[in-house]
Design a protein around this motif. Structure first.
Motif, short mmCIF file in Angstrom:
data_model
loop_
_atom_site.label_atom_id
_atom_site.label_comp_id
_atom_site.label_asym_id
_atom_site.label_seq_id
_atom_site.Cartn_x
_atom_site.Cartn_y
_atom_site.Cartn_z
N GLY A 146 -10.11 7.78 -1.75
CA GLY A 146 -8.34 7.49 -1.92
C GLY A 146 -7.79 8.42 -3.18
N ARG A 152 0.69 -1.47 0.02
CA ARG A 152 -0.13 -0.71 0.05
C ARG A 152 0.53 1.15 0.07
NH1 ARG A 152 -4.33 -3.33 2.31
NH2 ARG A 152 -5.78 -3.31 1.70
N GLY A 180 -6.82 2.07 -0.76
CA GLY A 180 -5.70 2.77 -0.15
C GLY A 180 -4.63 1.88 -0.72
#
Ligand code: NAP
Length: 222
Positions: free
Chosen positions: A56, A5, A30
């Motif tokens: 996001g 991420r 994310g």
């Protein structure tokens, strides 16, 4: 190890159905995404649309800036533009994981069929054009329609075959796939086996047309 991420994923041709669909899912999970396009303006517009649907952190840029500023880059342009685009981005893509999802297909009165590719497959063409990148191949069989429908399709229930010659790179791409609920990333062999994976999309499109669905692939026994 870098957390998946924490990486930025760039999408070349991210204004199109497939790139946008995957970007929606990654943004929702994310991941920081950059949408690439031949036109920075079109990319910025697409990025805005994705944020409206998925939230996001999504921005837009031309394909060169997208490649330069991303850690992992998905190639989601039509086969016709594949070679020229990648040849022009060799420097920007050096040292990076490249994911090729391009299916060289033709369509005639009898439906879809696999086109012959001099290098063997789109993914192998990418590997030849990008000798300093870690080229992988994945997401060939994933329906853009299902990906885009975040409101009604909470889980995209299918396996994603990930091919490549660098184990760490294929593991990272499998991890990236599994950020999408329902996806399971399955190693599918070396890049020299990409041709039949790309070509199999013609069979899946034929299934879709006959059964009016968005078929996917599941590997049993794993
Ligand atoms: N659609 C699916 O369900 C699906 C599923 C699996 C795999 N794929 C593969 O994913 C790739 C993209 O599919 P798609 O349906 O998203 O295609 P698309 O909408 O026709 O094209 C994607 C984007 O590529 C850019 N583009 C078009 N022609 C180009 C060229 N000659 N050179 C460079 N960029 C060009 C365009 O963006 P700009 O004009 O903004 O630059 C366009 O929005 C294809 O290779 C396809 O085989 C698609």
């Amino acid at each position: 190890m870098t957390e998946i991420r924490d990486l930025t994923v760039g999408v070349l041709g991210g204004t199109g159905a497939q790139g946008k669909g995957l970007a929606v899912r990654w943004a929702h999970a994310g991941v920081k995404v950059i949408i690439g396009s031949r036109s920075a303006e079109r990319a910025e517009l697409a990025a805005k649309e994705i944020v409206e649907v998925a939230g996001g952190t999504v921005s837009g840029a031309d394909n060169a800036d997208t490649a330069a500023n991303s850690d992992i880059v998905l190639v989601a342009v039509p086969w016709e533009g594949h070679g020229d685009l990648l040849a022009s981005l060799r420097d920007q893509l050096a040292g990076k994981i490249v994911i090729d999802c391009v299916n060289p297909l033709g369509f005639d009165k009898q439906g879809p069929f696999a086109l012959p590719v001099t290098e063997g497959s789109a993914a192998q063409q990418a590997e030849l054009l990008l000798p300093e990148s870690k080229v992988t191949a994945a997401f060939h069989h994933v329906s853009a329609v299902l990906l885009a429908d975040l409101a009604n399709v909470s889980e995209v229930d299918m396996d994603v075959l990930v091919l490549g010659d660098d184990r760490e790179a294929t593991d990272t791409v499998r991890e990236l796939a599994e950020l999408v609920p329902g996806f399971r990333g399955v190693y599918g062999g070396r890049l020299r086996n990409a041709h039949q994976v790309e070509a199999f999309t013609a069979n899946l499109i034929a299934v879709n047309r006959r059964y009016k669905t968005h078929a996917g692939l599941k590997i049993t026994g794993v």
